[in-house]
Design an enzyme around this catalytic site. Structure first.
Site, short mmCIF file in Angstrom:
data_model
loop_
_atom_site.label_atom_id
_atom_site.label_comp_id
_atom_site.label_asym_id
_atom_site.label_seq_id
_atom_site.Cartn_x
_atom_site.Cartn_y
_atom_site.Cartn_z
CG ASP A 92 22.28 18.79 -24.46
OD1 ASP A 92 20.91 19.03 -23.76
OD2 ASP A 92 22.62 19.28 -24.91
CG HIS A 135 30.11 15.03 -22.02
ND1 HIS A 135 30.98 16.10 -22.05
CD2 HIS A 135 30.06 15.12 -23.59
CE1 HIS A 135 31.41 17.08 -23.24
NE2 HIS A 135 30.72 16.12 -24.21
CG ASP A 172 34.96 15.46 -28.13
OD1 ASP A 172 34.42 14.66 -28.65
OD2 ASP A 172 34.19 16.49 -27.72
C1 LIG Z 1 31.01 13.24 -27.21
C2 LIG Z 1 30.59 14.63 -27.28
O1 LIG Z 1 31.53 15.28 -26.46
O2 LIG Z 1 30.70 14.89 -28.60
N1 LIG Z 1 29.26 15.04 -26.90
C3 LIG Z 1 28.78 16.21 -27.14
C4 LIG Z 1 27.66 16.37 -26.38
C5 LIG Z 1 26.82 17.85 -26.93
C6 LIG Z 1 25.60 18.35 -26.24
N2 LIG Z 1 25.22 19.57 -26.47
C7 LIG Z 1 24.36 19.18 -28.00
C8 LIG Z 1 23.51 20.67 -28.29
C9 LIG Z 1 23.52 20.34 -29.75
N3 LIG Z 1 23.67 21.68 -30.35
ZN LIG Z 2 32.50 16.41 -28.55
#
Ligand SMILES: CC(O)(O)NCCCCNCCCN
Ligand SMILES: [Zn+2]
Length: 661
Positions: A92, A135, A172
């Site tokens: 992702d 992440h 977050d």
């Molecule tokens: C910085 C953060 O923590 O917001 N990154 C979030 C990553 C999410 C990855 N999955 C997405 C799937 C789509 N529905």
């Molecule tokens: Zn996030």
């Protein structure tokens, strides 16, 4: 000292170049709408604008491996196919020819914040950056993150400023597994994270994100995970975790620096979080952290994908960093059962590491949340219509012209930055007469009469938000309290929280109409509780048990205050309670989060020594750190716990476990 703001439009110059449903929400507009909102609201101009800088290789190697850095360095020269191929090894996340440059700016922005805060150029600050960071791992990009901005900032602070203890708060809605991995065995970095988990069904679907991952070896206890096993978490759920877990542990740890992984995908409207907390909650979360580490707080943007709630949340955060009082939180109705289960599990997992949690009940059947939860809660029906959530934007409240007013005896010295309420104020004769007949009876004590009438003027000006807060040295505390409470509670919508510090009989009785709530810190053993609105918090030995006092403030007074949601907070210090200035300033500082900062402090006129410290806290200056806290006195823990258990039937915010029996 001011608030730094770091933003550079160069960080908007990369985007997704192909089709990838998992990444399409991470768009450049996230930064532009946030920055434009800060400019439009006038908040940007009130900040100290700091330039970005590129993190160096050495900075990046504080967290990441050489091979990972070398691999990322090649991405600017890759073809589209190569870029897509390069990403496929990670989860992702997408790359772009300019993302390496932006990732260095994002990490460098966090370092700029640390430098300016640690060198005392600013008190605190916020960096609006992308790509986010929490992440990314030592050897891998993940979840839109390339370099771990906040982890690099923490390592940098340890190396360059020999910072002993760093708190990282990650609000977050995703688990910052990259941060957890980096500091898992490091007792110098305490990592708090809450995150959507749904029994490991939510991304990144890690067993290591559960509440029982408390850190390893020397780092055991310094990793605190709060998994949200349901969506729809609200302001109450977030505040409960702060009052009953994050703040008690943070105060015991006593960090020298606070870093915030400020992701706003935990706000309502976000497609990732699907939570229901409103943007104004971030004013409270920020405020509650601002009395730690002497106010040294660096907030670095992580996630946040709803282009309407994101800018609102960013503005709420920055205006609080600037010292503006937090808006009154809307309809707090207490934590939900699922949140209480999570809270309970985390507290029991950490009770052996933190003395503030030692009394937390065990949960023998507290299996890890990957099991279906036992309470057989109705499943959120999946086909729950995905209607777009709507919320009321928090009304723009300008800070009052006068932040703090002082009402002192004529020979009293008014602290600087305070407005002095002289007795020359034109007194409304009707008020004077009312005071005469109600309170003063017939005594022609004109000095008291003058003081009391000036107090009523002060309250009226606070009500009109012309004055934010006030402090008064009075001869007769009881008469002053009666006058203030009667005058303030008179207005129909008003509710007055009276925090009594010191022994002595509360000079008025609280009737069950709920117009006043009295919480009294006293050293006298309390008999049965008379009413849910008169709460005696009994602390042994003249408040010398600082951990006990702080524990009672964080886990009893604050939750009660948030649930009660007063329009005015009156803090009364009766006979010299002997509370240290620092503890007193923490109390005033924390209470300032209620009633839109309308705090009125009443003290005996011989308490001159408290005038300066009180004024400083009323003006929003961060309270000095208390130092790492020892264990609270067992008898104080016991009496506070007993009180909490008795009161939780009336006050939802006092709940800390799922078994509400
Ligand atoms: C910085 C953060 O923590 O917001 N990154 C979030 C990553 C999410 C990855 N999955 C997405 C799937 C789509 N529905
Ligand atoms: Zn996030």
């Amino acid at each position: 000292m001011g608030t730094a703001l770091i933003y550079d439009e160069e960080m908007t110059n990369y985007k997704l170049l192909w089709v990838d449903p998992a990444c399409k929400i991470e768009v450049p507009e996230r930064l532009t709408v946030s920055y434009e909102a800060l400019v439009k609201s006038g908040l940007a101009d009130r900040c100290v604008s700091l330039p970005v800088r590129e993190a160096t290789d050495a900075d990046i190697l504080l967290v990441h491996s050489e091979e990972y850095l070398e691999a990322v360095k090649k991405t600017p020269y890759m073809t589209l196919e190569d870029l897509m191929d390069f990403c496929s090894q990670y989860g992702d996340v997408y790359f772009h020819p300019n993302i390496y440059h932006c990732a260095k700016l994002a990490a460098g922005s966090a370092l700029q914040l640390v430098d300016s805060v640690m060198m005392g150029k600013v008190r605190n600050g916020m960096a609006l950056v992308r790509p986010p960071g929490h992440h990314s791992m030592r050897n891998a990009a993940s979840g839109f993150c390339v370099f771990n901005n906040v982890a690099i900032a923490a390592q940098y602070a340890k190396q360059k400023y020999a910072v002993e203890r760093i708190l990282i708060v990650d609000w977050d809605i995703h688990h910052g597994q990259g941060v957890q991995d980096c500091f898992e065995d490091d007792p110098r970095v305490l990592y708090f994270s809450w995150h959507r988990y749904e029994h490991q069904k939510f991304w990144p679907n890690l067993r290591d994100s559960d509440f029982d991952r408390v850190g390893n070896e020397k780092g055991a206890g310094f990793n605190v995970n709060v998994p949200w096993n349901k969506v729809g978490m609200k302001n109450s759920d977030y505040l409960s975790v702060f009052c009953h877990l994050f703040l008690p542990v943070a105060y015991e740890f006593c960090p020298d620096l606070v870093l915030v992984c400020a992701g706003f995908d935990s706000a309502i409207g976000d497609p990732e979080g699907e939570m229901c907390a409103t943007p104004d909650i971030f004013a409270h979360l920020t405020h509650l952290l601002m009395n730690l580490a002497g106010g040294k707080l660096c907030a670095v943007l992580e996630g946040g994908y709803n282009l309407t709630s994101l800018p609102q949340s960013v503005c709420q955060t920055v205006q609080t960093l600037l010292g503006d009082p937090a808006p009154r939180p809307a309809n707090l109705d207490g934590p939900c059962l699922s949140a209480l289960e999570s809270l309970h599990c985390v507290r029991s997992a950490h009770k052996k590491y933190w003395s503030c949690l030692k009394h937390a009940a065990d949960l023998p059947t507290c299996e890890v949340s990957t099991k279906r939860n036992k309470v057989g809660e109705e499943e959120i029906n999946e086909e729950q219509s995905k209607q777009e959530p709507v919320w009321r934007e928090c009304p723009k409240t300008l800070p009052p012209d006068i932040s703090a007013a002082a009402l002192l005896p004529d020979d009293g010295i008014c602290p600087e930055r305070c407005y002095s309420l002289k007795s020359s104020e034109d007194l409304d004769p009707s008020i004077v007469n009312k005071l005469k007949e109600h309170i003063l009876k017939d005594t022609e004590d004109c000095e008291t009469l003058s003081t009391l009438s000036r107090l009523t003027v002060l309250i009226d000006k606070m009500e009109k938000n012309e004055i934010g807060s006030g402090l008064a040295l009075v001869k007769d505390i009881s008469k002053a309290v009666i006058c203030v409470v009667q005058h303030a509670a008179a207005a129909p919508m008003n509710r007055v929280l009276v925090v009594y510090v010191g022994d002595g009989v509360v000079p008025f009785h609280t009737n069950e109409d709920g117009k006043t709530l009295v919480v009294q810190f006293t050293t006298q053993k309390s008999e049965e509780i008379q009413s849910k609105y008169l709460i005696p918090v009994c602390l042994q030995k003249d408040y010398s048990d600082i951990p006990g006092f702080i524990q009672a403030t964080l886990s009893l007074l604050l939750p009660l205050g948030y649930e009660y949601d007063p329009s005015l907070v009156v803090v009364v210090q009766t006979s010299g309670c002997g509370l240290s200035h620092n503890v007193w300033q923490q109390l005033i500082g924390l209470l300032r989060g209620l009633a839109q900062g309308h705090t009125l402090v009443l003290m005996q006129e011989d308490q001159n020594a408290y005038v300066g410290p009180t004024a400083s806290s009323l003006l929003g200056d961060p309270a000095p750190p208390l130092g790492p806290l020892e264990a609270p006195l067992p008898e104080n823990v016991e009496s506070t716990e007993k009180l909490r258990l008795r009161l939780k039937a009336d006050w939802n915010f006092l709940l800390t476990t799922g078994n509400v029996k």
